[in-house]
Design a protein around this motif. Structure first.
Motif, PDB file in Angstrom:
ATOM      1  N   PRO A 115     -11.943  -5.252 -24.560  1.00  0.00           N
ATOM      2  CA  PRO A 115     -12.992  -6.145 -24.060  1.00  0.00           C
ATOM      3  C   PRO A 115     -14.255  -6.019 -24.905  1.00  0.00           C
ATOM      4  CG  PRO A 115     -12.704  -4.237 -22.613  1.00  0.00           C
ATOM      5  CD  PRO A 115     -11.572  -4.222 -23.586  1.00  0.00           C
ATOM      6  N   GLU A 116     -14.941  -7.146 -25.114  1.00  0.00           N
ATOM      7  CA  GLU A 116     -16.172  -7.117 -25.902  1.00  0.00           C
ATOM      8  C   GLU A 116     -17.277  -6.449 -25.098  1.00  0.00           C
ATOM      9  OE1 GLU A 116     -17.485 -10.525 -27.931  1.00  0.00           O
ATOM     10  OE2 GLU A 116     -15.497 -11.142 -28.618  1.00  0.00           O
ATOM     11  N   GLU A 117     -17.847  -5.403 -25.655  1.00  0.00           N
ATOM     12  CA  GLU A 117     -18.920  -4.679 -24.997  1.00  0.00           C
ATOM     13  C   GLU A 117     -20.079  -4.533 -25.965  1.00  0.00           C
ATOM     14  OE1 GLU A 117     -17.145  -1.028 -23.818  1.00  0.00           O
ATOM     15  OE2 GLU A 117     -16.063  -1.906 -22.128  1.00  0.00           O
ATOM     16  N   ALA A 118     -21.286  -4.563 -25.440  1.00  0.00           N
ATOM     17  CA  ALA A 118     -22.468  -4.456 -26.278  1.00  0.00           C
ATOM     18  C   ALA A 118     -22.628  -3.043 -26.843  1.00  0.00           C
ATOM     19  CB  ALA A 118     -23.718  -4.855 -25.484  1.00  0.00           C
ATOM     20  N   VAL A 119     -22.126  -2.052 -26.115  1.00  0.00           N
ATOM     21  CA  VAL A 119     -22.312  -0.655 -26.519  1.00  0.00           C
ATOM     22  C   VAL A 119     -20.954   0.033 -26.627  1.00  0.00           C
ATOM     23  CG1 VAL A 119     -23.282   1.586 -25.877  1.00  0.00           C
ATOM     24  CG2 VAL A 119     -24.595  -0.508 -25.452  1.00  0.00           C
ATOM     25  N   THR A 120     -20.745   0.777 -27.707  1.00  0.00           N
ATOM     26  CA  THR A 120     -19.551   1.607 -27.859  1.00  0.00           C
ATOM     27  C   THR A 120     -19.988   3.060 -27.893  1.00  0.00           C
ATOM     28  OG1 THR A 120     -18.443  -0.117 -29.167  1.00  0.00           O
ATOM     29  CG2 THR A 120     -17.506   2.094 -29.245  1.00  0.00           C
ATOM     30  N   ARG A 121     -19.515   3.858 -26.958  1.00  0.00           N
ATOM     31  CA  ARG A 121     -19.897   5.265 -26.895  1.00  0.00           C
ATOM     32  C   ARG A 121     -19.166   6.057 -27.981  1.00  0.00           C
ATOM     33  NH1 ARG A 121     -24.543   5.263 -24.031  1.00  0.00           N
ATOM     34  NH2 ARG A 121     -24.276   4.157 -22.042  1.00  0.00           N
ATOM     35  N   VAL A 122     -19.865   7.061 -28.512  1.00  0.00           N
ATOM     36  CA  VAL A 122     -19.303   7.824 -29.618  1.00  0.00           C
ATOM     37  C   VAL A 122     -17.983   8.481 -29.233  1.00  0.00           C
ATOM     38  CG1 VAL A 122     -20.595   9.929 -29.076  1.00  0.00           C
ATOM     39  CG2 VAL A 122     -19.823   9.517 -31.433  1.00  0.00           C
ATOM     40  N   GLN A 123     -17.841   8.903 -27.968  1.00  0.00           N
ATOM     41  CA  GLN A 123     -16.602   9.559 -27.546  1.00  0.00           C
ATOM     42  C   GLN A 123     -15.421   8.591 -27.491  1.00  0.00           C
ATOM     43  OE1 GLN A 123     -19.416   9.398 -25.757  1.00  0.00           O
ATOM     44  NE2 GLN A 123     -19.043   8.914 -23.586  1.00  0.00           N
ATOM     45  N   ASN A 124     -15.708   7.294 -27.546  1.00  0.00           N
ATOM     46  CA  ASN A 124     -14.637   6.294 -27.537  1.00  0.00           C
ATOM     47  C   ASN A 124     -14.318   5.762 -28.931  1.00  0.00           C
ATOM     48  OD1 ASN A 124     -14.443   6.425 -24.707  1.00  0.00           O
ATOM     49  ND2 ASN A 124     -16.083   4.917 -24.464  1.00  0.00           N
ATOM     50  N   MET A 125     -14.966   6.318 -29.951  1.00  0.00           N
ATOM     51  CA  MET A 125     -14.712   5.890 -31.331  1.00  0.00           C
ATOM     52  C   MET A 125     -13.605   6.755 -31.927  1.00  0.00           C
ATOM     53  SD  MET A 125     -18.655   5.566 -32.669  1.00  0.00           S
ATOM     54  CE  MET A 125     -19.848   4.541 -31.810  1.00  0.00           C
ATOM     55  N   PRO A 126     -12.506   6.163 -32.376  1.00  0.00           N
ATOM     56  CA  PRO A 126     -11.411   6.955 -32.963  1.00  0.00           C
ATOM     57  C   PRO A 126     -11.890   7.781 -34.147  1.00  0.00           C
ATOM     58  CG  PRO A 126     -10.725   4.688 -32.567  1.00  0.00           C
ATOM     59  CD  PRO A 126     -12.206   4.725 -32.345  1.00  0.00           C
ATOM     60  N   LEU A 127     -11.473   9.040 -34.192  1.00  0.00           N
ATOM     61  CA  LEU A 127     -11.826   9.937 -35.287  1.00  0.00           C
ATOM     62  C   LEU A 127     -10.532  10.424 -35.927  1.00  0.00           C
ATOM     63  CD1 LEU A 127     -14.022  11.568 -36.804  1.00  0.00           C
ATOM     64  CD2 LEU A 127     -13.716  13.368 -35.098  1.00  0.00           C
ATOM     65  N   ILE A 128     -10.348  10.133 -37.214  1.00  0.00           N
ATOM     66  CA  ILE A 128      -9.114  10.507 -37.895  1.00  0.00           C
ATOM     67  C   ILE A 128      -9.451  11.207 -39.209  1.00  0.00           C
ATOM     68  CG2 ILE A 128      -7.770   8.625 -36.904  1.00  0.00           C
ATOM     69  CD1 ILE A 128      -8.087   7.118 -39.532  1.00  0.00           C
ATOM     70  N   LYS A 129      -8.515  12.007 -39.669  1.00  0.00           N
ATOM     71  CA  LYS A 129      -8.621  12.620 -40.992  1.00  0.00           C
ATOM     72  C   LYS A 129      -7.531  12.009 -41.846  1.00  0.00           C
ATOM     73  CE  LYS A 129      -9.124  17.044 -43.382  1.00  0.00           C
ATOM     74  NZ  LYS A 129      -9.163  18.525 -43.243  1.00  0.00           N
ATOM     75  N   THR A 130      -7.918  11.333 -42.918  1.00  0.00           N
ATOM     76  CA  THR A 130      -6.943  10.659 -43.761  1.00  0.00           C
ATOM     77  C   THR A 130      -6.142  11.682 -44.558  1.00  0.00           C
ATOM     78  OG1 THR A 130      -8.330  10.464 -45.735  1.00  0.00           O
ATOM     79  CG2 THR A 130      -8.630   8.794 -44.017  1.00  0.00           C
ATOM     80  N   PRO A 131      -4.974  11.281 -45.087  1.00  0.00           N
ATOM     81  CA  PRO A 131      -4.199  12.204 -45.924  1.00  0.00           C
ATOM     82  C   PRO A 131      -4.977  12.715 -47.134  1.00  0.00           C
ATOM     83  CG  PRO A 131      -2.851  10.334 -45.270  1.00  0.00           C
ATOM     84  CD  PRO A 131      -4.261  10.025 -44.845  1.00  0.00           C
ATOM     85  N   ASP A 132      -6.029  11.963 -47.556  1.00  0.00           N
ATOM     86  CA  ASP A 132      -6.844  12.385 -48.695  1.00  0.00           C
ATOM     87  C   ASP A 132      -7.920  13.383 -48.295  1.00  0.00           C
ATOM     88  OD1 ASP A 132      -5.673  10.438 -50.638  1.00  0.00           O
ATOM     89  OD2 ASP A 132      -6.506   9.015 -49.234  1.00  0.00           O
ATOM     90  N   GLY A 133      -8.068  13.634 -46.979  1.00  0.00           N
ATOM     91  CA  GLY A 133      -9.046  14.608 -46.520  1.00  0.00           C
ATOM     92  C   GLY A 133     -10.368  14.021 -46.078  1.00  0.00           C
ATOM     93  N   ILE A 134     -10.492  12.681 -46.073  1.00  0.00           N
ATOM     94  CA  ILE A 134     -11.725  12.044 -45.625  1.00  0.00           C
ATOM     95  C   ILE A 134     -11.751  12.038 -44.094  1.00  0.00           C
ATOM     96  CG2 ILE A 134     -13.092   9.922 -45.620  1.00  0.00           C
ATOM     97  CD1 ILE A 134     -11.685   9.177 -48.252  1.00  0.00           C
TER      98      ILE A 134
END
Length: 206
Positions: free
Chosen positions: A94-113
């Motif tokens: 759903p379109e929301e005006a605010v995205t909380r940091v805890q709901n932002m996906p955090l991944i580590k790429t195979p390159d280490g980024i």
């Protein structure tokens, strides 16, 4: 019917085979489209999913029947559910005006980024990410290309961007604008970490 084998008419077998091939073709198209949108190479996704790049290429072209385990691993790395793969439709949040940091996906790429997806707007074709590059880390040793257009803002540290073989050192506050079909390599040659914010557009006007 104990001890009896179930006989399936040849016409039914052909129909099932055709439906199966269509399903795997749809799954492959969805995987390729999502991978390209997220600026992930076949090799990067294959490494993260525990399969070979040649196998992943066959999956994307609908030329093989991947195991459920492989599809689950691929989906996890792309943020796709099995239902989304099979339906060919992405479920928009759903379109929301605010995205909380805890709901932002955090991944580590195979390159280490270390990459945090700040916002992904599939409808408008925009992805905003916050990337952290450790010392000696970058997006590709040889450079990559993909569809779209991108803007990058260096928040902290120093990065070297190489576009079509030409290197430029970027410092805090510098902005790069790049048609993503150009061969580009982004690398942190410094001893300290570097952080950036990237705005990626799915399509670039010709």
């Amino acid at each position: 019917m104990d001890g009896e084998s179930l006989s399936i008419p040849e016409s039914a077998k052909a129909a099932v085979q055709e439906e199966t091939e269509k399903t795997f073709a749809l799954i492959g198209q969805q995987i390729r489209k999502t991978r390209q949108r997220r600026r992930i190479t076949i090799q990067q996704l294959a490494d993260a999913s525990g399969i070979s790049a040649s196998m992943l290429s066959l999956v994307e072209r609908g030329m093989t029947s991947p195991s459920l385990l492989s599809l689950t691993a691929i989906g996890r790395n792309l943020g796709l559910t099995l239902a989304e793969m099979m339906s060919g439709e992405l479920q928009e949040p759903p379109e929301e005006a605010v995205t909380r940091v805890q709901n932002m996906p955090l991944i580590k790429t195979p390159d280490g980024i270390l990459r945090r997806i700040l916002r992904q707007d599939r409808k408008r074709g925009v992805t905003i990410t916050y990337n952290e590059y450790g010392s000696g880390i970058g997006n590709s040793p040889v450079g990559i290309t993909h569809t779209g257009f991108e803007y990058g803002l260096v928040i902290e540290g120093e990065l070297t961007i190489e576009i079509d073989g030409i290197q430029t050192v970027l410092h805090s506050g510098d902005v790069v604008s790049l048609r993503s079909t150009r061969v580009h390599k982004i690398w942190n040659y410094s001893a300290s970490k570097a952080t950036t914010v990237w705005f990626n557009l799915d399509e670039a006007e010709s």
